[in-house]
Write a protein that holds these residues in place. Sequence first.
Motif, short mmCIF file in Angstrom:
data_model
loop_
_atom_site.label_atom_id
_atom_site.label_comp_id
_atom_site.label_asym_id
_atom_site.label_seq_id
_atom_site.Cartn_x
_atom_site.Cartn_y
_atom_site.Cartn_z
N ALA A 1 0.84 -1.21 0.00
CA ALA A 1 0.00 0.00 0.00
C ALA A 1 0.86 1.25 0.00
CB ALA A 1 -0.93 -0.01 1.21
N PHE A 2 1.95 1.22 0.78
CA PHE A 2 2.82 2.40 0.77
C PHE A 2 3.47 2.59 -0.59
CE2 PHE A 2 6.98 4.43 1.13
CZ PHE A 2 6.57 5.67 1.58
N ALA A 3 3.96 1.49 -1.17
CA ALA A 3 4.62 1.58 -2.48
C ALA A 3 3.66 2.17 -3.52
CB ALA A 3 5.10 0.20 -2.92
N GLU A 4 2.38 1.80 -3.42
CA GLU A 4 1.40 2.28 -4.40
C GLU A 4 0.89 3.70 -4.10
OE1 GLU A 4 -0.24 -2.22 -5.43
OE2 GLU A 4 -1.54 -0.84 -4.32
N SER A 5 1.23 4.20 -2.93
CA SER A 5 0.67 5.51 -2.53
C SER A 5 1.30 6.67 -3.31
CB SER A 5 0.90 5.74 -1.03
OG SER A 5 2.28 6.03 -0.79
N GLY A 6 2.49 6.45 -3.86
CA GLY A 6 3.15 7.52 -4.61
C GLY A 6 3.88 8.51 -3.72
N TYR A 7 3.94 8.23 -2.41
CA TYR A 7 4.56 9.20 -1.48
C TYR A 7 6.03 9.45 -1.80
CZ TYR A 7 5.83 11.52 2.93
OH TYR A 7 6.29 12.41 3.88
N LEU A 8 6.77 8.39 -2.13
CA LEU A 8 8.20 8.57 -2.40
C LEU A 8 8.43 9.46 -3.62
CD1 LEU A 8 9.83 5.06 -1.66
CD2 LEU A 8 9.81 7.12 -0.23
N ALA A 9 7.62 9.27 -4.65
CA ALA A 9 7.76 10.11 -5.84
C ALA A 9 7.37 11.55 -5.51
CB ALA A 9 6.87 9.57 -6.96
N GLN A 10 6.37 11.68 -4.68
CA GLN A 10 5.91 13.00 -4.27
C GLN A 10 7.00 13.78 -3.53
OE1 GLN A 10 2.69 14.11 -5.05
NE2 GLN A 10 3.65 16.05 -4.44
N ILE A 11 7.62 13.14 -2.53
CA ILE A 11 8.65 13.88 -1.78
C ILE A 11 9.88 14.13 -2.65
CG2 ILE A 11 7.93 13.30 0.58
CD1 ILE A 11 10.05 11.11 0.67
N ALA A 12 10.17 13.21 -3.58
CA ALA A 12 11.32 13.44 -4.47
C ALA A 12 11.06 14.67 -5.33
CB ALA A 12 11.56 12.20 -5.33
N ALA A 13 9.80 14.85 -5.74
CA ALA A 13 9.46 16.01 -6.58
C ALA A 13 9.40 17.30 -5.74
CB ALA A 13 8.12 15.77 -7.26
N ASP A 14 8.88 17.17 -4.52
CA ASP A 14 8.67 18.37 -3.69
C ASP A 14 9.94 18.89 -3.02
OD1 ASP A 14 6.04 18.14 -4.26
OD2 ASP A 14 5.41 17.42 -2.27
N ARG A 15 10.75 17.98 -2.58
CA ARG A 15 11.89 18.40 -1.73
C ARG A 15 13.12 18.67 -2.58
NH1 ARG A 15 10.89 13.92 3.04
NH2 ARG A 15 8.89 14.74 3.76
N VAL A 16 13.05 19.76 -3.26
CA VAL A 16 14.17 20.13 -4.13
C VAL A 16 14.94 21.25 -3.46
CG1 VAL A 16 14.79 20.98 -6.42
CG2 VAL A 16 12.83 19.45 -6.15
N GLY A 17 16.25 21.17 -3.53
CA GLY A 17 17.08 22.20 -2.91
C GLY A 17 17.25 21.92 -1.43
N GLY A 18 18.03 22.78 -0.80
CA GLY A 18 18.29 22.59 0.62
C GLY A 18 19.30 21.47 0.84
N VAL A 19 19.58 21.23 2.10
CA VAL A 19 20.58 20.21 2.43
C VAL A 19 19.86 19.02 3.08
CG1 VAL A 19 22.68 19.71 3.74
CG2 VAL A 19 22.29 22.00 2.81
N GLN A 20 20.05 17.86 2.51
CA GLN A 20 19.41 16.66 3.06
C GLN A 20 19.98 16.36 4.45
OE1 GLN A 20 19.79 13.42 0.25
NE2 GLN A 20 18.06 14.21 -0.95
N ALA A 21 19.07 15.98 5.36
CA ALA A 21 19.52 15.62 6.70
C ALA A 21 20.33 14.34 6.61
CB ALA A 21 18.32 15.41 7.60
N GLY A 22 21.35 14.28 7.41
CA GLY A 22 22.16 13.07 7.40
C GLY A 22 22.44 12.65 8.81
N TRP A 23 23.00 11.49 8.96
CA TRP A 23 23.40 11.02 10.27
C TRP A 23 24.46 12.00 10.73
CZ3 TRP A 23 27.12 9.14 13.55
CH2 TRP A 23 26.63 8.36 14.60
N GLY A 24 24.10 12.88 11.59
CA GLY A 24 25.02 13.93 11.96
C GLY A 24 24.39 15.28 11.74
N ALA A 25 23.15 15.33 11.24
CA ALA A 25 22.47 16.62 11.11
C ALA A 25 20.98 16.41 10.96
CB ALA A 25 22.98 17.37 9.91
#
Length: 388
Positions: free
Chosen positions: A364-388
């Motif tokens: 259900a999660f895979a079919e929800s499209g959420y991953l594609a959505q955040i990939a499209a929406d979250r452009v720019g900025g610095v990705q959080a990493g282990w350490g931030a």
Amino acid sequence: MAFSSHVASRLEEQAIELPSWAFGNSGTRFKVFGTPGTPRDPFEKIADAAQVHKFTGLAPTVALHIPWDKVDDYSALRRHAEDLGVALGTINSNTFQADIYKLGSLTHRDEKIRRTAVDHHLECIDIMDATGSRDLKIWLADGTNYAGQDDMRGRQDRLQESLQEIYDRIGAEQRLVLEYKIFEPAFYHMDVPDWGTSYAQCAALGERATVCLDTGHHAPSTNIEFIVMQLLRLGKLGSFDFNSRNYADDDLIVGAADPFQLFRIIVEVLRGGGYGKDGDTAFMLDQCHNIEDKIPGQIRSVLNVQEMTARALLLDRDALDTAQAEGDVLKANGIMMDAFYTDVRADLATYREERGLPADPMKAFAESGYLAQIAADRVGGVQAGWGA
Ligand code: RM4
Ligand code: MN
């Protein structure tokens, strides 16, 4: 087929806390791989964590790590979480990334450095007051690399003093949980290497100080369920950090390396009164998803915990007690194995559907499209990493 109402109602008691840092990028000392859509701040991490709860109904709280998850307005973060159907959970302190802590933090010989480390924890308690968190979780990287490098006894005494000052500040409804780890980053000795040391420190502090057991923090082939039994027996199992490991502190998906071990641990949790309404042991995950997608990685982990809990709930305790009392070794072991080998997946699918959840949360999660959505929406900025 469906679970008995007893098993179903016990499953409903399950709540698993997610680590905010599992949604940021992480890696090994060789490479950190980024993923499109990785959160850039704590608000986005919580949005991702809320997806896990939405699809599984199992993960109502999210743990924060300070300073990685520092924000200007914790009430706003709290409201943001609540709007998404989750709450803020444990606050984790961090004294393992600043230069001043190279030779230790709460154990350091230099009074000024110890002061800074204690003050950091007091700040974490202020944050807990704003977020409504119950637990302050302390994991220390303190230790030494070489025999003779420092006086282990002196460090233990300073640790006690520092912890006492922190403990004295926590509120009546709050708890301090002290996590242990056998090695890494220190390779000769760690100041809190094992459950016995954590227990001794916590016992000296008082009732609201308890032990955090991270399943990846032991020597290979340690009988972890024995430790679970003992800490529950002593009333000191505050929380779990679940993950799995093949070699060291691998932080892999829970139950991936050894599902049978996860089953045995949960059997002891149930036996010792550490589950759901019986007790106040927190079930948390502590994981880093290096190569797999993070949100489905967390979904898989909570489902694995649920699946092993269902199997453990099916254990025929009465038959086991009888077999044990009769000294029937093979029968007793057979009863354990029958529960472990029970395929509960179809029953869990029914259980979920009856509660308005997807029968297959991964799908259900895979079919929800959420991953594609955040990939499209979250452009720019610095990705959080282990350490931030
Ligand atoms: C440590 C320990 C802590 C966690 C950090 C990120 O090894 O397991 O619980 O806060 O990693
Ligand atoms: Mn941990």
